[in-house]
Design a protein around this motif. Structure first.
Motif, PDB file in Angstrom:
ATOM      1  N   ARG A  84     -42.584  85.759  99.842  1.00 28.66           N
ATOM      2  CA  ARG A  84     -43.539  85.788 100.950  1.00 28.66           C
ATOM      3  C   ARG A  84     -43.323  84.602 101.874  1.00 28.66           C
ATOM      4  O   ARG A  84     -43.287  84.732 103.102  1.00 28.66           O
ATOM      5  CB  ARG A  84     -44.984  85.756 100.423  1.00 28.66           C
ATOM      6  CG  ARG A  84     -45.299  86.787  99.369  1.00 28.66           C
ATOM      7  CD  ARG A  84     -46.759  86.753  99.001  1.00 28.66           C
ATOM      8  NE  ARG A  84     -47.537  87.645  99.834  1.00 28.66           N
ATOM      9  CZ  ARG A  84     -48.857  87.745  99.797  1.00 28.66           C
ATOM     10  NH1 ARG A  84     -49.555  86.981  98.981  1.00 28.66           N
ATOM     11  NH2 ARG A  84     -49.486  88.583 100.576  1.00 28.66           N
ATOM     12  N   ILE A  85     -43.168  83.406 101.285  1.00 27.72           N
ATOM     13  CA  ILE A  85     -43.004  82.199 102.095  1.00 27.72           C
ATOM     14  C   ILE A  85     -41.663  82.207 102.815  1.00 27.72           C
ATOM     15  O   ILE A  85     -41.582  81.965 104.030  1.00 27.72           O
ATOM     16  CB  ILE A  85     -43.123  80.938 101.215  1.00 27.72           C
ATOM     17  CG1 ILE A  85     -44.459  80.939 100.452  1.00 27.72           C
ATOM     18  CG2 ILE A  85     -42.991  79.689 102.067  1.00 27.72           C
ATOM     19  CD1 ILE A  85     -45.672  80.899 101.347  1.00 27.72           C
ATOM     20  N   SER A  86     -40.594  82.489 102.096  1.00 28.67           N
ATOM     21  CA  SER A  86     -39.259  82.450 102.694  1.00 28.67           C
ATOM     22  C   SER A  86     -39.109  83.493 103.806  1.00 28.67           C
ATOM     23  O   SER A  86     -38.558  83.198 104.874  1.00 28.67           O
ATOM     24  CB  SER A  86     -38.195  82.670 101.611  1.00 28.67           C
ATOM     25  OG  SER A  86     -38.210  81.616 100.664  1.00 28.67           O
ATOM     26  N   GLU A 219     -33.700  77.679 105.712  1.00 25.60           N
ATOM     27  CA  GLU A 219     -34.927  77.305 104.992  1.00 25.60           C
ATOM     28  C   GLU A 219     -34.609  76.898 103.568  1.00 25.60           C
ATOM     29  O   GLU A 219     -35.130  75.901 103.064  1.00 25.60           O
ATOM     30  CB  GLU A 219     -35.906  78.476 104.999  1.00 25.60           C
ATOM     31  CG  GLU A 219     -37.222  78.216 104.270  1.00 25.60           C
ATOM     32  CD  GLU A 219     -37.148  78.439 102.761  1.00 25.60           C
ATOM     33  OE1 GLU A 219     -37.815  77.684 102.014  1.00 25.60           O
ATOM     34  OE2 GLU A 219     -36.406  79.350 102.348  1.00 25.60           O
ATOM     35  N   ALA A 220     -33.737  77.649 102.914  1.00 23.19           N
ATOM     36  CA  ALA A 220     -33.369  77.318 101.543  1.00 23.19           C
ATOM     37  C   ALA A 220     -32.652  75.975 101.480  1.00 23.19           C
ATOM     38  O   ALA A 220     -32.891  75.173 100.573  1.00 23.19           O
ATOM     39  CB  ALA A 220     -32.484  78.426 100.967  1.00 23.19           C
ATOM     40  N   LEU A 227     -36.987  68.892 102.481  1.00 19.48           N
ATOM     41  CA  LEU A 227     -37.614  68.937 103.798  1.00 19.48           C
ATOM     42  C   LEU A 227     -38.275  70.286 104.058  1.00 19.48           C
ATOM     43  O   LEU A 227     -38.530  70.645 105.209  1.00 19.48           O
ATOM     44  CB  LEU A 227     -36.572  68.655 104.890  1.00 19.48           C
ATOM     45  CG  LEU A 227     -36.031  67.226 104.921  1.00 19.48           C
ATOM     46  CD1 LEU A 227     -34.939  67.088 105.971  1.00 19.48           C
ATOM     47  CD2 LEU A 227     -37.152  66.228 105.198  1.00 19.48           C
ATOM     48  N   GLY A 228     -38.553  71.020 102.993  1.00 14.25           N
ATOM     49  CA  GLY A 228     -39.191  72.311 103.137  1.00 14.25           C
ATOM     50  C   GLY A 228     -40.683  72.235 102.868  1.00 14.25           C
ATOM     51  O   GLY A 228     -41.326  71.196 103.056  1.00 14.25           O
ATOM     52  N   THR A 235     -40.976  78.438  97.078  1.00 13.55           N
ATOM     53  CA  THR A 235     -40.023  79.025  98.014  1.00 13.55           C
ATOM     54  C   THR A 235     -38.696  79.139  97.271  1.00 13.55           C
ATOM     55  O   THR A 235     -38.462  78.417  96.297  1.00 13.55           O
ATOM     56  CB  THR A 235     -39.820  78.164  99.270  1.00 13.55           C
ATOM     57  OG1 THR A 235     -39.242  76.909  98.904  1.00 13.55           O
ATOM     58  CG2 THR A 235     -41.138  77.910  99.987  1.00 13.55           C
ATOM     59  N   TRP A 236     -37.834  80.009  97.735  1.00  8.71           N
ATOM     60  CA  TRP A 236     -36.562  80.201  97.029  1.00  8.71           C
ATOM     61  C   TRP A 236     -35.725  78.934  97.033  1.00  8.71           C
ATOM     62  O   TRP A 236     -35.141  78.553  96.008  1.00  8.71           O
ATOM     63  CB  TRP A 236     -35.799  81.357  97.655  1.00  8.71           C
ATOM     64  CG  TRP A 236     -36.431  82.689  97.397  1.00  8.71           C
ATOM     65  CD1 TRP A 236     -37.335  82.983  96.406  1.00  8.71           C
ATOM     66  CD2 TRP A 236     -36.233  83.906  98.114  1.00  8.71           C
ATOM     67  NE1 TRP A 236     -37.700  84.296  96.471  1.00  8.71           N
ATOM     68  CE2 TRP A 236     -37.040  84.896  97.500  1.00  8.71           C
ATOM     69  CE3 TRP A 236     -35.456  84.258  99.212  1.00  8.71           C
ATOM     70  CZ2 TRP A 236     -37.080  86.210  97.966  1.00  8.71           C
ATOM     71  CZ3 TRP A 236     -35.498  85.561  99.679  1.00  8.71           C
ATOM     72  CH2 TRP A 236     -36.302  86.527  99.052  1.00  8.71           C
ATOM     73  N   GLY A 237     -35.661  78.249  98.164  1.00  4.67           N
ATOM     74  CA  GLY A 237     -34.905  77.004  98.218  1.00  4.67           C
ATOM     75  C   GLY A 237     -35.524  75.921  97.354  1.00  4.67           C
ATOM     76  O   GLY A 237     -34.812  75.160  96.684  1.00  4.67           O
TER      77      GLY A 237
END
Length: 287
Positions: A84-86, A219-220, A227-228, A235-237
């Protein structure tokens, strides 16, 4: 010349998708990924934020299908909520970049002159930086948050939209139907918004689908270096970053979110290629 009727465009799109069956695979993958993101609260077997140290770093099992992380949180649930976030970050960043970049591109192409030179000079400077490096600089200046991450990624992806919108605008402003609009006294805003923009919108949409994949990768990458979005929001990253310390003993912490990114980017690229084939008459085999 004016754009083909909507019905003709839809027929061309369906015909192209039917010729390239791989495009349906990409669409199906995207449908599943977006469904997982939308219904994440219903599909998640556990609370993605609930910590249980007794289940710390458990491998995939019947209770935890994709294992647990170093805090005992269910990886599958965090993967669903991370989608959802990514995807939200990728979609909103591309949407902002598309609106701002397309507007600047149409204005630069239509107005020309000094304004065009200034805009394209700024675009050339932005394109001289690697996407990740530019995003890194902007995110570092703004700070780590969801909103700042969207802004940072949007800034890195504005320049391509400017180029994509500017080139056809320059060619289209000399077309007869645009000249007719000027002769009838239409304002420049109406000509750009009603007559030029709809004719180049298909090209912009293709670029948007391809650059959304880039936005998710960025983003990842930014999340991986801290820095996300701030923890514990999944989040995936961020999941890859958290699992990197235990990659040798708990491979599932890195492998599954990496696969999620891979499949999403692959599906978006397949969709983008299919849209490009449907829109470009040369690729459809037309004269």
């Amino acid at each position: 010349m004016p754009a083909p009727p909507p019905a003709r465009k839809q027929s061309a799109l369906l015909a192209t998708l039917n010729r390239n069956r791989l495009s349906w695979v990409g669409i199906g993958m995207l449908a599943v990924i977006f469904a997982v993101a939308i219904f994440a609260p219903l599909l998640s077997p556990h609370d993605p934020l609930q910590q249980n140290i007794l289940h710390r770093l458990e491998p995939p099992s019947a209770e935890f299908w994709l294992g647990t992380d170093s805090y005992g949180r269910d990886v599958l649930s965090r993967l669903f909520h991370g989608a959802r976030i990514s995807l939200t970050i990728g979609f909103l960043a591309v949407l902002v970049a598309m609106i701002v970049g397309s507007t600047l591109g149409v204005l630069a192409g239509y107005i020309g002159g000094i304004f065009d030179q200034v805009v394209m000079g700024i675009v050339d400077v932005m394109l001289s930086f690697p996407t990740l490096l530019l995003g890194l600089m902007v995110a570092a200046m703004l700070g780590a948050s969801l909103e700042n991450l969207i802004i940072a990624i949007a800034i890195t992806e504005t320049a391509p939209f400017v180029r994509v919108a500017r080139a056809p605008t320059i060619a289209m402003k000399r077309q007869d139907f645009v000249e007719a609009g000027r002769a009838l006294g239409f304002s420049p805003g109406r000509i750009m918004g009603v007559h030029i923009l709809p004719n180049i919108l298909s090209d912009i949409v293709v670029v948007a689908s391809l650059w959304m994949a880039s936005a998710i990768r960025t983003e990842a990458s930014l999340s991986f270096i801290g820095l996300g979005v701030s923890p514990p929001t999944p989040t995936w990253g961020g999941m890859i970053r958290e699992g990197f310390e235990n990659i040798l003993s708990a491979w599932w912490l890195v492998v599954f979110p990496s696969l999620a990114i891979l499949l999403t980017v692959l599906a978006l690229n397949i969709l983008g290629d299919a849209l490009r084939d449907a829109i470009d008459p040369k690729l459809r085999g037309e004269e």
